[in-house]
Design a protein around this motif. Structure first.
Motif, PDB file in Angstrom:
ATOM      1  N   ALA A   1       0.740  -1.135  -0.075  1.00  0.00           N
ATOM      2  CA  ALA A   1       0.056  -0.015  -0.067  1.00  0.00           C
ATOM      3  C   ALA A   1       0.776   1.361   0.049  1.00  0.00           C
ATOM      4  O   ALA A   1       1.920   1.142   0.575  1.00  0.00           O
ATOM      5  CB  ALA A   1      -0.831  -0.022   1.352  1.00  0.00           C
ATOM      6  N   LEU A   2       0.547   2.111  -0.878  1.00  0.00           N
ATOM      7  CA  LEU A   2       1.173   3.458  -1.002  1.00  0.00           C
ATOM      8  C   LEU A   2       0.118   4.608  -0.932  1.00  0.00           C
ATOM      9  O   LEU A   2      -0.942   4.475  -1.374  1.00  0.00           O
ATOM     10  CB  LEU A   2       2.269   3.695  -2.193  1.00  0.00           C
ATOM     11  N   PRO A   3       0.565   5.730  -0.348  1.00  0.00           N
ATOM     12  CA  PRO A   3      -0.299   7.023  -0.455  1.00  0.00           C
ATOM     13  C   PRO A   3      -0.406   7.374  -1.761  1.00  0.00           C
ATOM     14  O   PRO A   3       0.504   7.331  -2.962  1.00  0.00           O
ATOM     15  CB  PRO A   3       0.477   8.019   0.615  1.00  0.00           C
ATOM     16  N   ARG A   4      -1.677   7.899  -2.215  1.00  0.00           N
ATOM     17  CA  ARG A   4      -1.527   8.382  -3.529  1.00  0.00           C
ATOM     18  C   ARG A   4      -0.783   9.614  -3.759  1.00  0.00           C
ATOM     19  O   ARG A   4      -0.887  10.457  -2.833  1.00  0.00           O
ATOM     20  CB  ARG A   4      -3.268   8.758  -3.769  1.00  0.00           C
ATOM     21  N   ASN A   5      -0.236   9.875  -4.831  1.00  0.00           N
ATOM     22  CA  ASN A   5       0.788  10.727  -5.008  1.00  0.00           C
ATOM     23  C   ASN A   5       0.338  11.682  -6.210  1.00  0.00           C
ATOM     24  O   ASN A   5      -0.018  13.088  -6.166  1.00  0.00           O
ATOM     25  CB  ASN A   5       1.996  10.206  -5.739  1.00  0.00           C
ATOM     26  N   ALA A   6      -0.005  11.010  -7.403  1.00  0.00           N
ATOM     27  CA  ALA A   6      -0.687  11.902  -8.530  1.00  0.00           C
ATOM     28  C   ALA A   6      -2.247  11.525  -8.582  1.00  0.00           C
ATOM     29  O   ALA A   6      -2.975  12.383  -8.007  1.00  0.00           O
ATOM     30  CB  ALA A   6       0.076  11.550  -9.757  1.00  0.00           C
ATOM     31  N   ASP A   7      -2.615  10.510  -9.162  1.00  0.00           N
ATOM     32  CA  ASP A   7      -3.993  10.208  -9.297  1.00  0.00           C
ATOM     33  C   ASP A   7      -3.755   8.716  -9.141  1.00  0.00           C
ATOM     34  O   ASP A   7      -2.917   8.120  -9.414  1.00  0.00           O
ATOM     35  CB  ASP A   7      -4.707  10.757 -10.272  1.00  0.00           C
TER      36      ASP A   7
END
Length: 311
Positions: free
Chosen positions: A98-104
């Motif tokens: 899981a990664l935080p949303r960066n762009a979309d």
């Protein structure tokens, strides 16, 4: 050789169907599969990050939001992992990330799939209304249109059939689709594959270089006959499949002549033949009819089918 695929999950029923499809294929069709379940977490507002540096209460709210996002990701990934394991995939062959949303979401999913050098990216297709029949949902649509380096599998509904149809047009794009199919399914004595061509204006599509650079005369000879062109293509495609360990009696070639609509011919063949997977090339030669035309429509119109779009 291990095959690496990544499944984008968000806890929706559509993503559950995508997970089920991978479980079905791993159990019956694909050997040595490694699966990464990938979740894009909601972003933390930038203003809250800025405020957290100077206000203790804002810092507390930031940590609470990050904790909730992580808990949501863990819950969704845990459920998807358990679903795969119920299909028989060993736990040691499943990774969660899981990664935080960066762009979309679309860009982040595609970036992860391409940078991670995965063999395929698997997505669930949203349900479509009549007004939406040529679109596949914003995230999936963006990914399909921009995925140049990784094949994308779009799963629509519940897939039960193990039969595979590969729509071909005689182009290098079609041969890449065959090659991807051979890599993923190679060595399986049970799979049944149909190479299916819709013979509409084939001479506009087929200019493949099979063994060596073609001089003008030889290329002209190949272009003279649609039948000769596809015979050469089928020969090469069957050879690729056989070299991967798929026997000749597992492969069928079929040509539909005089179709008024390429899309309709493919969709009808899928329905009448009870196929569960359709493989298409991203684009063919010259005025080829795939991505932006046929593949989008096949994705939209086929129910309970997975469509592999191979770039």
């Amino acid at each position: 050789m291990d095959k690496k695929i990544i499944i984008a999950v968000d806890g929706s029923a559509e993503c559950d169907r995508a997970v089920d499809y991978v479980g079905l294929m791993e159990g019956a069709m694909i050997k040595d599969l490694m699966v990464t379940l990938f979740f894009v977490m909601n972003p933390v507002p930038q203003f809250l990050r800025r405020e957290a540096h100077k206000d203790p209460e804002s810092y507390k709210r930031l940590k609470e939001l990050q904790s909730r996002n992580r808990q949501q990701a863990d819950a969704v990934l845990g459920q998807a992992k358990a679903r795969l394991m119920r299909h028989g995939l060993p736990e040691e062959r499943i990774e969660t990330k899981a990664l935080p949303r960066n762009a979309d979401a679309a860009r982040d999913i595609l970036f992860e799939a391409e940078q991670g050098l995965y063999d395929a990216l698997v997505l669930g297709r949203r349900g479509l209304s009549k007004a939406q029949e040529f679109f596949v949902g914003s995230v999936t649509n963006k990914i399909v249109q921009h995925a140049e380096r990784v094949p994308v599998w779009i799963v629509g509904g519940r897939v039960h059939s193990l039969k595979i149809l590969c729509a071909v047009d005689g182009s290098e794009g079609s041969l890449r689709a065959v090659d991807h199919m051979a890599f993923m399914l190679g060595g399986n004595p049970e799979c049944q594959i149909t190479l299916f061509h819709v013979g509409a204006s084939l001479a506009n599509y087929c200019s493949i270089d099979f063994d060596a650079p073609l001089d003008g005369e030889l290329e002209g000879d190949i272009m003279k006959s649609d039948g000769e062109c596809m015979a050469d293509f089928y020969h090469r495609a069957v050879k690729v499949l056989e070299e991967s360990g798929i026997a000749a009696d597992q492969i069928e070639t079929r040509t539909h002549e005089n179709a008024r609509s390429v899309t309709t011919a493919i969709v009808n063949e899928v329905k009448n033949g009870d196929y569960g997977t359709v493989v298409v090339g991203r684009r063919g030669e010259n005025r080829s009819f795939f991505l932006g035309h046929v593949s989008d429509k096949v994705v939209a119109k086929c129910a309970d089918v997975a469509v592999w779009v191979v770039g």
